[in-house]
Motif scaffolding. Structure first.
Motif, short mmCIF file in Angstrom:
data_model
loop_
_atom_site.label_atom_id
_atom_site.label_comp_id
_atom_site.label_asym_id
_atom_site.label_seq_id
_atom_site.Cartn_x
_atom_site.Cartn_y
_atom_site.Cartn_z
N PRO A 1 47.63 55.46 31.43
CA PRO A 1 46.99 55.23 32.89
C PRO A 1 46.06 54.04 33.20
CG PRO A 1 46.52 57.54 32.05
CD PRO A 1 47.27 56.79 31.09
N SER A 2 45.61 53.61 34.34
CA SER A 2 44.85 52.63 34.57
C SER A 2 43.50 52.65 34.00
CB SER A 2 44.65 52.25 35.93
OG SER A 2 43.97 53.44 36.41
N ASP A 3 42.78 51.75 33.77
CA ASP A 3 41.31 51.82 33.15
C ASP A 3 40.47 52.61 33.80
OD1 ASP A 3 42.48 50.02 31.14
OD2 ASP A 3 41.37 48.24 32.12
N ASP A 4 40.76 53.20 35.01
CA ASP A 4 39.69 53.81 35.65
C ASP A 4 39.48 55.24 34.84
OD1 ASP A 4 41.79 55.20 36.41
OD2 ASP A 4 41.27 55.46 38.56
N TRP A 5 38.46 56.01 35.30
CA TRP A 5 38.20 57.31 34.75
C TRP A 5 38.90 58.44 35.05
CZ3 TRP A 5 35.17 56.29 30.56
CH2 TRP A 5 34.28 55.42 30.43
N CYS A 6 39.35 59.31 34.42
CA CYS A 6 39.97 60.67 34.81
C CYS A 6 38.98 61.24 35.87
CB CYS A 6 40.40 61.40 33.53
SG CYS A 6 41.56 62.74 34.12
N TYR A 7 37.77 61.21 35.16
CA TYR A 7 36.61 62.09 36.04
C TYR A 7 35.42 61.26 35.91
CZ TYR A 7 32.89 64.98 37.37
OH TYR A 7 31.80 65.52 38.18
N GLU A 8 34.94 61.15 37.15
CA GLU A 8 33.64 60.14 37.30
C GLU A 8 32.73 60.97 38.25
OE1 GLU A 8 33.58 56.46 39.20
OE2 GLU A 8 32.32 55.84 37.82
N GLY A 9 31.46 61.54 38.03
CA GLY A 9 30.86 62.36 38.87
C GLY A 9 29.60 62.81 38.18
N THR A 10 29.36 63.95 38.78
CA THR A 10 27.81 64.46 38.27
C THR A 10 28.25 65.23 37.08
OG1 THR A 10 28.28 66.85 39.56
CG2 THR A 10 26.93 64.85 40.42
N HIS A 11 27.12 65.43 36.00
CA HIS A 11 27.31 66.05 34.99
C HIS A 11 27.46 67.51 35.26
CE1 HIS A 11 26.65 63.03 31.97
NE2 HIS A 11 25.36 62.84 32.69
N THR A 12 28.16 68.36 34.35
CA THR A 12 28.33 69.87 34.71
C THR A 12 27.69 70.66 33.44
OG1 THR A 12 30.38 69.22 35.76
CG2 THR A 12 30.14 71.48 35.12
N VAL A 13 26.82 71.54 33.71
CA VAL A 13 26.41 72.49 32.67
C VAL A 13 27.44 73.62 32.33
CG1 VAL A 13 24.42 73.97 32.16
CG2 VAL A 13 24.07 71.96 33.57
N SER A 14 27.92 74.20 33.44
CA SER A 14 28.63 75.38 32.96
C SER A 14 29.94 75.26 33.70
CB SER A 14 27.89 76.56 33.35
OG SER A 14 28.77 77.82 33.30
N GLN A 15 31.00 75.90 33.34
CA GLN A 15 32.25 75.99 33.97
C GLN A 15 32.62 77.48 34.48
OE1 GLN A 15 34.79 75.65 29.90
NE2 GLN A 15 35.84 74.86 31.81
N VAL A 16 31.64 78.28 34.21
CA VAL A 16 31.84 79.66 34.79
C VAL A 16 31.54 79.78 36.15
CG1 VAL A 16 30.53 81.80 34.89
CG2 VAL A 16 30.51 80.53 32.74
N LYS A 17 32.58 80.23 36.84
CA LYS A 17 32.62 80.55 38.41
C LYS A 17 32.70 82.03 38.72
CE LYS A 17 35.67 76.61 39.00
NZ LYS A 17 37.10 76.15 39.42
N PRO A 18 31.70 82.10 39.79
CA PRO A 18 31.72 83.46 39.94
C PRO A 18 33.01 84.34 40.56
CG PRO A 18 30.97 82.03 42.04
CD PRO A 18 31.43 81.14 40.66
N ILE A 19 33.17 85.47 39.78
CA ILE A 19 34.65 86.27 40.39
C ILE A 19 34.13 87.18 41.26
CG2 ILE A 19 35.90 88.21 39.20
CD1 ILE A 19 34.93 87.12 36.52
N VAL A 20 35.04 86.79 42.61
CA VAL A 20 34.82 87.54 43.88
C VAL A 20 35.79 88.44 43.81
CG1 VAL A 20 34.79 87.26 46.27
CG2 VAL A 20 34.02 85.56 44.78
N PRO A 21 35.74 89.93 43.83
CA PRO A 21 36.92 90.79 43.91
C PRO A 21 37.83 90.67 45.24
CG PRO A 21 34.74 92.03 44.17
CD PRO A 21 34.41 90.50 44.00
N THR A 22 39.09 90.68 44.79
CA THR A 22 39.99 90.70 46.08
C THR A 22 39.87 91.86 46.93
OG1 THR A 22 41.67 91.45 44.63
CG2 THR A 22 41.55 88.93 45.23
N THR A 23 39.65 92.92 46.46
CA THR A 23 39.24 94.26 47.21
C THR A 23 38.20 94.96 46.76
OG1 THR A 23 40.53 95.58 45.51
CG2 THR A 23 42.02 94.56 47.29
N LEU A 24 37.54 95.74 47.94
CA LEU A 24 36.36 96.38 47.37
C LEU A 24 36.64 97.75 46.74
CD1 LEU A 24 34.11 95.28 50.26
CD2 LEU A 24 34.05 94.50 47.96
N PRO A 25 35.82 98.18 45.81
CA PRO A 25 36.05 99.78 45.26
C PRO A 25 35.96 100.51 46.53
CG PRO A 25 34.50 98.84 44.19
CD PRO A 25 35.06 97.68 44.87
N VAL A 26 36.64 101.80 46.53
CA VAL A 26 36.44 102.91 47.44
C VAL A 26 35.60 103.59 47.15
CG1 VAL A 26 37.69 104.26 48.96
CG2 VAL A 26 38.68 102.31 48.23
#
Length: 134
Positions: A109-134
């Motif tokens: 690839p060219s000399d640019d960065w694969c990622y350039e942006g803000t630092h990231t502390v965690s890659q944990v994403k909130p888990i949203v249930p697709t269905t609510l329990p009955v």
């Protein structure tokens, strides 16, 4: 005319942070004792911000230093998938981290960065249930 909080606030906000920091450090040794007492009292509750660790580039940083171009992650040429898009030597695309970038033929690839942006502390994403329990 005595200094006012408003005038001091205006002066401090007009000076870049690094300039103010350097000025304080350069002049503190020559400050009179009453100024040292006043500064010590003013800074008594000041504490350094927590040092964070970026999971992308693995650099340590503080939140105040985290800008739109703080984090740089180079392309991973070893795991990139190459797609030849033309017949010329320089026509190729590389997929790294799920992103297509133009390549330099078989040079990667060219000399640019694969990622350039803000630092990231965690890659944990909130888990949203697709269905609510009955």
């Amino acid at each position: 005319m005595p200094p006012t909080p408003g005038a001091l606030h205006s002066l401090i906000t007009s000076i870049p942070a690094k300039t103010l920091h350097a000025y304080l450090l350069d002049n503190i040794s020559a400050a009179p004792p009453d100024t040292l007492v006043a500064l010590s009292s003013l800074f008594a509750t000041l504490s350094p911000p927590p040092v964070l660790h970026c999971i992308r580039c693995h650099e340590d940083y503080t939140d105040v230093e985290n800008g739109d171009r703080s984090c740089h992650v180079p392309h991973d040429n070893d795991s990139a998938e190459v797609e030849w898009v033309g017949h010329k030597h320089g026509d190729s695309e590389y997929e790294t981290y799920g992103k297509m970038v133009e390549g330099e033929g078989d040079l990667g690839p060219s000399d640019d960065w694969c990622y350039e942006g803000t630092h990231t502390v965690s890659q944990v994403k909130p888990i949203v249930p697709t269905t609510l329990p009955v």
